[in-house]
Design a protein around this motif. Structure first.
Motif, PDB file in Angstrom:
ATOM      1  N   LEU A   4     -51.397 -20.211  32.147  1.00 13.95           N
ATOM      2  CA  LEU A   4     -51.095 -21.289  33.082  1.00 13.95           C
ATOM      3  C   LEU A   4     -52.450 -22.250  33.382  1.00 13.95           C
ATOM      4  N   THR A   5     -53.609 -21.793  32.959  1.00  9.85           N
ATOM      5  CA  THR A   5     -54.609 -22.692  33.064  1.00  9.85           C
ATOM      6  C   THR A   5     -55.101 -23.315  31.371  1.00  9.85           C
ATOM      7  N   LYS A   6     -54.179 -22.877  30.540  1.00  7.93           N
ATOM      8  CA  LYS A   6     -54.828 -23.466  28.984  1.00  7.93           C
ATOM      9  C   LYS A   6     -54.605 -24.997  28.983  1.00  7.93           C
ATOM     10  N   ASN A   7     -53.868 -25.481  29.670  1.00  9.06           N
ATOM     11  CA  ASN A   7     -53.716 -26.977  29.581  1.00  9.06           C
ATOM     12  C   ASN A   7     -54.521 -27.863  30.465  1.00  9.06           C
ATOM     13  N   PHE A   8     -55.570 -26.862  31.181  1.00 14.61           N
ATOM     14  CA  PHE A   8     -56.446 -27.675  32.026  1.00 14.61           C
ATOM     15  C   PHE A   8     -57.510 -28.706  31.310  1.00 14.61           C
ATOM     16  N   ALA A   9     -57.956 -29.577  31.791  1.00 15.77           N
ATOM     17  CA  ALA A   9     -58.747 -30.557  31.384  1.00 15.77           C
ATOM     18  C   ALA A   9     -60.273 -29.992  31.468  1.00 15.77           C
ATOM     19  N   ARG A  10     -60.972 -29.789  30.226  1.00 13.22           N
ATOM     20  CA  ARG A  10     -62.154 -29.238  30.258  1.00 13.22           C
ATOM     21  C   ARG A  10     -62.965 -29.846  29.075  1.00 13.22           C
ATOM     22  N   ALA A  11     -64.040 -30.275  29.677  1.00 17.14           N
ATOM     23  CA  ALA A  11     -64.902 -31.382  28.781  1.00 17.14           C
ATOM     24  C   ALA A  11     -65.501 -30.473  27.636  1.00 17.14           C
ATOM     25  N   GLU A  12     -65.343 -30.996  26.394  1.00 16.54           N
ATOM     26  CA  GLU A  12     -66.104 -30.408  25.406  1.00 16.54           C
ATOM     27  C   GLU A  12     -67.601 -30.683  25.118  1.00 16.54           C
ATOM     28  N   LYS A  13     -68.008 -31.768  25.699  1.00 17.96           N
ATOM     29  CA  LYS A  13     -69.165 -32.143  25.541  1.00 17.96           C
ATOM     30  C   LYS A  13     -69.835 -32.266  27.055  1.00 17.96           C
ATOM     31  N   ALA A  14     -71.181 -31.801  27.239  1.00 17.52           N
ATOM     32  CA  ALA A  14     -71.667 -31.868  28.614  1.00 17.52           C
ATOM     33  C   ALA A  14     -72.209 -33.320  28.611  1.00 17.52           C
ATOM     34  N   GLU A  15     -72.336 -33.938  29.960  1.00 19.46           N
ATOM     35  CA  GLU A  15     -72.818 -34.857  30.290  1.00 19.46           C
ATOM     36  C   GLU A  15     -74.374 -35.223  29.883  1.00 19.46           C
ATOM     37  N   GLU A  16     -74.802 -36.367  29.261  1.00 18.96           N
ATOM     38  CA  GLU A  16     -76.111 -36.337  29.159  1.00 18.96           C
ATOM     39  C   GLU A  16     -76.595 -38.061  29.197  1.00 18.96           C
ATOM     40  N   VAL A  17     -77.785 -38.294  29.557  1.00 20.01           N
ATOM     41  CA  VAL A  17     -78.379 -39.516  29.764  1.00 20.01           C
ATOM     42  C   VAL A  17     -79.200 -39.862  28.287  1.00 20.01           C
ATOM     43  N   VAL A  18     -78.756 -41.421  27.706  1.00 17.04           N
ATOM     44  CA  VAL A  18     -79.402 -41.469  26.799  1.00 17.04           C
ATOM     45  C   VAL A  18     -79.963 -42.857  26.937  1.00 17.04           C
ATOM     46  N   PHE A 146     -79.498 -55.960  29.368  1.00 19.58           N
ATOM     47  CA  PHE A 146     -79.881 -54.609  29.019  1.00 19.58           C
ATOM     48  C   PHE A 146     -80.875 -54.706  28.186  1.00 19.58           C
ATOM     49  N   GLN A 147     -81.804 -53.462  28.246  1.00 23.07           N
ATOM     50  CA  GLN A 147     -83.105 -53.381  27.599  1.00 23.07           C
ATOM     51  C   GLN A 147     -82.781 -52.019  26.620  1.00 23.07           C
ATOM     52  N   ASN A 148     -83.353 -51.572  25.544  1.00 22.39           N
ATOM     53  CA  ASN A 148     -83.234 -50.524  24.587  1.00 22.39           C
ATOM     54  C   ASN A 148     -83.574 -49.381  25.425  1.00 22.39           C
ATOM     55  N   GLU A 149     -84.371 -49.445  26.293  1.00 21.16           N
ATOM     56  CA  GLU A 149     -85.060 -48.075  27.081  1.00 21.16           C
ATOM     57  C   GLU A 149     -84.450 -48.020  28.479  1.00 21.16           C
ATOM     58  N   ASP A 150     -83.362 -48.820  28.736  1.00 21.25           N
ATOM     59  CA  ASP A 150     -82.453 -48.605  30.108  1.00 21.25           C
ATOM     60  C   ASP A 150     -81.478 -47.265  29.730  1.00 21.25           C
ATOM     61  N   PRO A 151     -81.637 -46.387  30.802  1.00 19.18           N
ATOM     62  CA  PRO A 151     -80.834 -45.173  30.668  1.00 19.18           C
ATOM     63  C   PRO A 151     -79.362 -45.479  30.753  1.00 19.18           C
ATOM     64  N   VAL A 152     -78.488 -44.701  30.135  1.00 14.38           N
ATOM     65  CA  VAL A 152     -77.060 -45.087  30.382  1.00 14.38           C
ATOM     66  C   VAL A 152     -76.538 -43.645  30.312  1.00 14.38           C
ATOM     67  N   LEU A 153     -75.675 -43.148  31.211  1.00 18.35           N
ATOM     68  CA  LEU A 153     -75.046 -41.876  31.321  1.00 18.35           C
ATOM     69  C   LEU A 153     -73.850 -41.690  30.632  1.00 18.35           C
ATOM     70  N   CYS A 154     -73.825 -40.739  29.697  1.00 19.65           N
ATOM     71  CA  CYS A 154     -72.472 -40.485  28.908  1.00 19.65           C
ATOM     72  C   CYS A 154     -71.757 -39.245  29.342  1.00 19.65           C
ATOM     73  N   THR A 155     -70.716 -39.848  29.982  1.00 17.65           N
ATOM     74  CA  THR A 155     -69.994 -38.860  30.530  1.00 17.65           C
ATOM     75  C   THR A 155     -68.624 -38.788  29.948  1.00 17.65           C
ATOM     76  N   SER A 156     -67.709 -38.045  30.523  1.00 17.17           N
ATOM     77  CA  SER A 156     -66.231 -38.441  29.846  1.00 17.17           C
ATOM     78  C   SER A 156     -65.506 -38.236  31.182  1.00 17.17           C
TER      79      SER A 156
END
Ligand SMILES: [Zn+2]
Length: 170
Positions: A4-18, A146-156
């Motif tokens: 019953l929970t197998k179709n739940f949305a689960r992230a494969e990759k954790a959030e990160e700041v790049v 934007f500048q190259n060193e600006d932080p960007v949150l990569c989430t999903s």
């Protein structure tokens, strides 16, 4: 019962700041599109400008949106929903990636709960969402947004809205 929970949305990759400079040029292009549309935000009440951009999974076309406020407050539309409604009304319902841009000091502005559900409607997969800050002082100074060193949150979307509601009937 586990099924019953197998179709739940689960992230494969954790959030990160790049850093902005480490992003693929196609993602940088998406953030630039969000930056451009953010300048058209209609925000006479809050003054809080947001820009969003989503790329079509099929054509690669970018759809953008800004937030649109209203004197009655309840009818306000967020940037994410503006962008997605524009895309859907043009015949695009599948997206590969999204970007959201706003500015508050010392914090990323992630999509609100309503927008997370709205994005989920059109995301069967865990599409990446990039969240960056728009530094308004750079506009005034006529600098690059934007500048190259600006932080960007990569989430999903599955990170933002796990175990989300979705009808499986369609
Ligand atoms: Zn929202």
């Amino acid at each position: 019962m586990k099924n019953l929970t197998k179709n739940f949305a689960r992230a494969e990759k954790a959030e990160e700041v790049v850093t902005y400079g480490s992003l693929d040029p196609s993602v940088q292009e998406l953030l630039s599109a969000a930056f451009e549309v953010r300048q058209r935000a209609y925000v006479p009440y809050s003054g809080f400008k947001v820009g969003a951009a989503f790329r079509s999974k099929v054509s690669g076309q970018i759809f953008t949106g800004c937030n649109v406020e209203n004197a009655a407050f309840t009818p306000c539309s967020c940037a994410e929903r503006t962008a997605l409604a524009k895309a859907v009304s043009e015949g695009t319902t599948e997206f590969s990636v999204g970007a959201v841009l706003a500015y508050e000091p010392d914090v990323f502005t992630t999509p609100c709960g309503v927008c997370r559900q709205f994005i989920r409607e059109f995301a069967t997969d865990d599409i990446p969402i990039y969240v960056a800050q728009a530094i308004d002082a750079r506009i005034t100074a006529k600098e690059e947004p934007f500048q190259n060193e600006d932080p960007v949150l990569c989430t999903s979307i599955f990170n933002l809205l796990p175990s989300s509601f979705r009808t499986y009937r369609k």
